[in-house]
Motif scaffolding. Structure first.
Motif, short mmCIF file in Angstrom:
data_model
loop_
_atom_site.label_atom_id
_atom_site.label_comp_id
_atom_site.label_asym_id
_atom_site.label_seq_id
_atom_site.Cartn_x
_atom_site.Cartn_y
_atom_site.Cartn_z
N ASP A 1 0.83 -1.19 0.00
CA ASP A 1 0.00 0.00 0.00
C ASP A 1 0.88 1.26 0.00
OD1 ASP A 1 -1.74 2.02 0.51
OD2 ASP A 1 -2.35 1.32 2.50
N ASN B 1 0.16 4.16 0.68
CA ASN B 1 -0.12 5.00 1.84
C ASN B 1 0.85 4.74 2.99
OD1 ASN B 1 -2.24 6.32 0.70
ND2 ASN B 1 -3.84 5.17 1.76
N LEU B 2 1.39 3.50 3.07
CA LEU B 2 2.29 3.17 4.17
C LEU B 2 3.55 4.02 4.10
CD1 LEU B 2 1.96 -0.72 4.35
CD2 LEU B 2 0.91 0.98 5.82
N ALA C 1 2.54 7.49 5.06
CA ALA C 1 2.33 7.58 6.50
C ALA C 1 3.68 7.69 7.20
CB ALA C 1 1.56 6.37 7.01
N ALA D 1 5.09 11.16 6.69
CA ALA D 1 4.38 12.18 7.48
C ALA D 1 4.77 12.08 8.95
CB ALA D 1 2.87 12.02 7.30
N LEU D 2 5.13 10.87 9.41
CA LEU D 2 5.53 10.69 10.80
C LEU D 2 6.96 11.15 11.05
CD1 LEU D 2 3.83 7.26 11.46
CD2 LEU D 2 3.34 9.38 12.67
N GLY D 3 7.61 11.65 9.99
CA GLY D 3 8.93 12.24 10.17
C GLY D 3 10.07 11.37 9.70
N ALA D 4 9.77 10.23 9.08
CA ALA D 4 10.83 9.34 8.62
C ALA D 4 11.31 9.76 7.24
CB ALA D 4 10.33 7.90 8.58
N ARG E 1 14.90 5.59 6.31
CA ARG E 1 14.21 4.93 7.40
C ARG E 1 12.95 4.22 6.88
NH1 ARG E 1 13.48 5.39 13.13
NH2 ARG E 1 15.17 6.88 13.24
N ARG F 1 12.64 0.40 7.56
CA ARG F 1 11.70 -0.03 8.59
C ARG F 1 10.35 -0.48 8.01
NH1 ARG F 1 11.70 1.85 13.81
NH2 ARG F 1 10.02 0.33 13.96
N VAL G 1 3.13 17.43 9.94
CA VAL G 1 1.71 17.19 9.78
C VAL G 1 1.42 15.76 10.22
CG1 VAL G 1 1.40 18.80 7.89
CG2 VAL G 1 1.97 16.43 7.39
N ILE H 1 -1.27 12.65 9.52
CA ILE H 1 -2.33 12.30 8.58
C ILE H 1 -2.92 10.94 8.92
CG2 ILE H 1 -0.65 11.42 6.89
CD1 ILE H 1 -2.63 12.53 4.70
N PHE I 1 -5.25 8.07 7.20
CA PHE I 1 -5.77 7.68 5.89
C PHE I 1 -7.08 6.91 6.03
CE2 PHE I 1 -1.24 8.14 5.29
CZ PHE I 1 -1.15 8.81 4.07
N ALA J 1 -3.59 2.90 7.11
CA ALA J 1 -2.16 2.74 6.79
C ALA J 1 -1.33 2.44 8.02
CB ALA J 1 -1.64 3.98 6.06
N LEU J 2 -1.82 1.58 8.90
CA LEU J 2 -0.98 1.11 10.01
C LEU J 2 0.05 0.15 9.43
CD1 LEU J 2 -3.70 0.39 12.71
CD2 LEU J 2 -2.18 2.36 12.55
N TYR K 1 6.68 4.59 16.29
CA TYR K 1 7.42 4.81 15.04
C TYR K 1 7.75 6.30 14.81
CZ TYR K 1 8.70 4.42 10.11
OH TYR K 1 9.37 4.47 8.92
N GLY K 2 6.74 7.14 14.92
CA GLY K 2 6.93 8.56 14.67
C GLY K 2 7.89 9.20 15.67
N ARG L 1 -1.08 7.18 16.84
CA ARG L 1 0.22 7.23 16.17
C ARG L 1 0.49 8.63 15.64
NH1 ARG L 1 1.25 3.75 10.74
NH2 ARG L 1 -0.21 5.25 9.91
N CYS L 2 -0.57 9.22 15.08
CA CYS L 2 -0.42 10.50 14.43
C CYS L 2 -0.31 11.64 15.45
CB CYS L 2 -1.62 10.62 13.50
SG CYS L 2 -2.08 12.18 13.01
N THR M 1 3.23 12.49 17.90
CA THR M 1 4.36 13.36 17.54
C THR M 1 3.99 14.84 17.62
OG1 THR M 1 3.74 13.21 15.23
CG2 THR M 1 5.39 11.64 16.00
#
Lengths: 278, 362
Positions: A171, A173-174, A177, A180-183, A187, A191, B81, B83, B85, B89-90, B102-103, B150-151, B154
């Motif tokens: 996917d 989106n992964l 995601a 967006a989480l800063g990776a 990474r 990961r 940001v 997000i 989905f 998107a886990l 993770y974040g 998760r979102c 951070t």
């Protein structure tokens, strides 16, 4: 009902029994006979194999050759698959064609082309000497690393295609995601993308490994007469020495050794997929 | 809880893909802590706009600013940001705990600060008991809670929700909408949600931005969008409507008169900017249609075609004498009518009858 569905697989099953299982049993039978004429039962050929260090080292050399070629193939193949999975459709087909092209040419032609490239006066050495990277021409032909390089190139599609098909299914989106989480890209690759592509990677390793250790033509032509691997060894014992029972015995040993490596890889794959089984 | 809101400004942003314009000159200012819903049909550019804010797409033109500072040069990983989905998107190969951590790891939190933070976030979304599960062992609602944890872990500047409730069944969707709204209020986080579900947009957002064909049609509080739609598109897209064609006879700032196909004159809201004599459509919501027995000056004659009981209300499909079809919704307590019954139609208030220029259907 169940029987009816299974019956569709009958032709294939018959083909397997006649042309694969049966010869295998013949091979096993031959390996346990004293010679081709007197069919006396004996383990002598197996004992001979394991008591002779020469035979033993050929087996380990071959298994290691497979690992080296598979590793090189993976190091170059994974990025290709990764780029192809993200490329636009046009570029993707070009990349795929470039990867598949080797399978569409004859093994012998392909291998001789490599001899031209790797030889003392070959293309690669002319470039290396021309650029002044080395005083002496590199010895590549008739060395193990020469064989590794050629095997890695020749078997590349077997590595790239399974990985590509898995990467294409992840996917998108992964990755978003993760970003967006800063990776960063690295990474995310390390990961998220790489762990999720493990099934494809293992499939690629198994296919490439099985193809590399049994690549008779490439091993013999690039390796030359002094580098003996199992396929050539078996051939020499059978055709050269006319010792069919011994050739059969080392064939069986070789087969079991390769199966063990493949089983080990499968175990690794199952272990990495625990999250999908619970 | 202190406000963690950040202002987001979108300044004349356009996005072209080859020769297709996905977003066309959109400007939108979102206040700190505000919840804005981007509402529109699929392909209207709302998701593209969200991805531009997130930094996944770099817009062809225009600027995006967080707290007055342009963020266009920043990658998604540097914008801060968060997000969520539609499919959450886990990461399927990580446990719930690893997903939430993770974040924090990516943002280089100290190792011993991560674990307590993860526990605190899981507690906030009532998922503490599920820390060691893998995503596929969770229900849709639980996955969404984890995705939110998760979102939010951070502390993002902006929370982006991409059709977050579309995959949930109806009852759960309502629960999660309340939950998300609660979290959003608690955190005071600036939020942009993309949705094609008008009820979702109207019920959750402080302001709704209706988009069509890459353009913003109207940005207003939910009730204004519903009661005072700025365009025919907004009127039709938000809520259910009847379209009645006619000719504008007169209009001033108080109201207008429209002659309908069957000759009746209808009173409607002011038709600003339209000249007398032009073809117009009067847009009337079903709940603003009144059914009367007696014919009066402005009522149109019709006949009930079908009756649909909706629980507290009843929907009627009525055929007028000139063959048009009108939907009406009435409280059930009033008078239940039967199919075939003749009836007269009028509007509850002329202010609810919005007049727009007729669109020439080619």
């Amino acid at each position: 009902m169940e029987w009816r569905r299974l019956s569709l697989a009958l032709p294939l099953a018959a083909l397997f029994v006649v042309f694969f299982i049966a010869p295998l049993f013949v091979l096993l039978g031959v390996s346990l006979s004293t010679d081709m004429d007197t069919h006396t039962f004996t383990f002598a050929h197996y004992v001979k194999f394991f008591t002779d260090r020469f035979n033993y080292s050929i087996l380990t050399d071959t298994l290691l050759l497979g690992l080296k070629a598979t590793a090189v193939c993976f190091v170059f193949g994974y990025p290709v698959a990764w780029i192809a999975a993200r490329a636009r459709p046009g570029l993707q087909s070009i990349l795929l064609l470039a990867v598949i092209l080797p399978i569409m040419t004859s093994v012998v032609v392909r291998t001789f082309a490599w001899i031209v490239i790797l030889g003392r006066q070959g293309l690669l050495n002319q470039i290396v000497l021309g650029l002044g990277l080395s005083e002496e021409p590199l010895r590549l032909l008739f060395t193990e690393w020469g064989v590794v390089i050629v095997l890695a190139q020749v078997q590349m599609p077997l590595m790239v295609l399974p990985i590509l098909s898995i990467l294409a299914k992840i996917d998108p989106n992964l990755a978003d995601a993760s970003r967006a989480l800063g990776a960063g890209e690295w990474r995310t690759l390390w990961r998220v993308t790489l762990p999720l592509s493990v099934p494809g990677v293992i499939a690629g390793w198994i296919l490439t490994y099985a193809a590399c250790v049994t690549a008779f033509v490439t091993q013999s032509l690039i390796g030359g007469a002094r580098l003996v691997y199992m396929p050539l060894h078996i051939y020499q014992q059978a055709v050269g020495a006319n010792n069919w029972p011994f050739a059969a015995a080392i064939s069986i040993i070789f087969m079991i050794a390769v199966l063990c490596v493949v089983a080990g890889l499968n175990l690794l794959a199952a272990k990495s997929q625990r999250h999908a089984q619970a | 809880m202190t406000s963690r809101g950040h202002r987001v400004d979108i300044e004349s942003v356009s996005q072209r893909f080859a020769d297709y314009v996905a977003v066309s000159d959109v400007s939108l200012s979102i206040g700190d802590g505000e919840f804005v819903a981007l509402l529109g049909p699929s392909g209207c550019g709302k998701s593209t706009l969200l991805r531009i804010i997130a930094g996944f797409i770099h817009q062809t033109q225009g600027r995006v600013l967080f707290d007055g500072e342009a963020v266009d040069h920043l990658q998604a990983s540097q914008r801060g940001v968060g997000i969520v989905f539609q499919n959450y998107a886990l990461f399927p190969h990580m446990t719930v705990r690893q997903n939430v951590a993770y974040g924090l790891q990516a943002r280089k939190w100290a190792r011993d600060a991560i674990a307590p933070r993860v526990e605190a976030m899981l507690a906030r979304v009532h998922m503490s008991a599920f820390g060691e599960r893998y995503p596929r062992q969770l229900s849709g609602g639980q996955q969404q809670r984890v995705a939110l944890a998760r979102c939010l872990a951070t502390e993002p500047k902006v929370l982006l929700l991409d059709e977050p409730f579309a995959a949930l069944d109806k009852n759960l969707r309502f629960d999660m909408q309340i939950e998300v709204k609660r979290l959003q209020r608690d955190y005071g986080i600036t939020t942009v949600m993309v949705t094609h579900d008008q009820e979702e947009a109207l019920s959750m957002a402080d302001r709704v931005a209706v988009m069509s064909r890459g353009r913003l049609e109207q940005v207003a509080p939910p009730m204004d969008i519903y009661d005072h739609p700025a365009s025919l598109f907004v009127n039709q897209f938000v809520g259910s409507t009847n379209l009645i064609e006619g000719e504008l006879l007169a209009s001033d700032s108080w109201g207008s008169k429209v002659r309908l196909g069957d000759g009746t004159i209808m009173s409607a809201a002011s038709a600003k900017g339209l000249a007398n004599g032009v073809r117009v459509v009067v847009v009337l919501r079903p709940e603003h249609v009144a059914l009367v027995d007696e014919s009066s000056g402005e009522a149109r004659a019709g006949r009930i075609k079908s009756v649909l009981p909706l629980g507290a209300q009843v929907a009627y499909d009525i055929e007028t004498s000139d063959g048009a079809s009108i939907k009406a919704i009435a409280a059930r307590g009033v008078q239940l009518r039967r199919p075939g019954e003749p009836v007269h139609l009028t509007s509850i208030s002329s202010a609810n009858c919005h007049v727009f220029a007729a669109v020439h259907s080619s």
